[in-house]
Design a protein around this motif. Structure first.
Motif, PDB file in Angstrom:
ATOM      1  N   LEU A   7     139.972  62.974  32.368  1.00 26.48           N
ATOM      2  CA  LEU A   7     140.681  61.877  33.019  1.00 26.48           C
ATOM      3  C   LEU A   7     142.111  61.824  32.504  1.00 26.48           C
ATOM      4  O   LEU A   7     142.396  62.277  31.392  1.00 26.48           O
ATOM      5  CB  LEU A   7     139.983  60.556  32.707  1.00 26.48           C
ATOM      6  N   PRO A   8     143.022  61.265  33.294  1.00 27.11           N
ATOM      7  CA  PRO A   8     144.394  61.117  32.821  1.00 27.11           C
ATOM      8  C   PRO A   8     144.446  60.267  31.544  1.00 27.11           C
ATOM      9  O   PRO A   8     143.583  59.415  31.304  1.00 27.11           O
ATOM     10  CB  PRO A   8     145.098  60.397  33.970  1.00 27.11           C
ATOM     11  N   VAL A   9     145.468  60.515  30.747  1.00 25.45           N
ATOM     12  CA  VAL A   9     145.622  59.819  29.472  1.00 25.45           C
ATOM     13  C   VAL A   9     145.720  58.311  29.677  1.00 25.45           C
ATOM     14  O   VAL A   9     145.180  57.536  28.869  1.00 25.45           O
ATOM     15  CB  VAL A   9     146.859  60.364  28.725  1.00 25.45           C
TER      16      VAL A   9
END
Length: 75
Positions: A40-42
């Motif tokens: 997942l994106p940060v």
């Protein structure tokens, strides 16, 4: 004066029971997103971490909030 164990076992007001359940839900959502098997994106991971911490704190504080003995005597 109450110690932590007595405080945790004492009756909790209805409002704080609702807050405790909301905190548990937030912690569960945050933990689920953090444990997701996909990358997942940060930003989403950071938000999930904050949700988990906020939910845990909200649940803990709500659980140790009690009805005072003075309030019980007057009801």
């Amino acid at each position: 004066m109450m110690n932590v164990i007595k405080r945790a076992k004492a009756p909790t007001p209805k409002f704080f029971k609702v807050l405790r359940n909301i905190g548990l839900a937030l912690a569960a959502v945050g933990g689920t997103v953090l444990a997701a098997p996909v990358a997942l994106p940060v930003v989403i991971s950071s938000i999930a971490g904050y949700l988990a911490v906020a939910g845990g704190v909200l649940s803990a504080v709500s659980q140790i909030t009690t009805i005072s003995e003075d309030a019980n005597a007057s009801q």
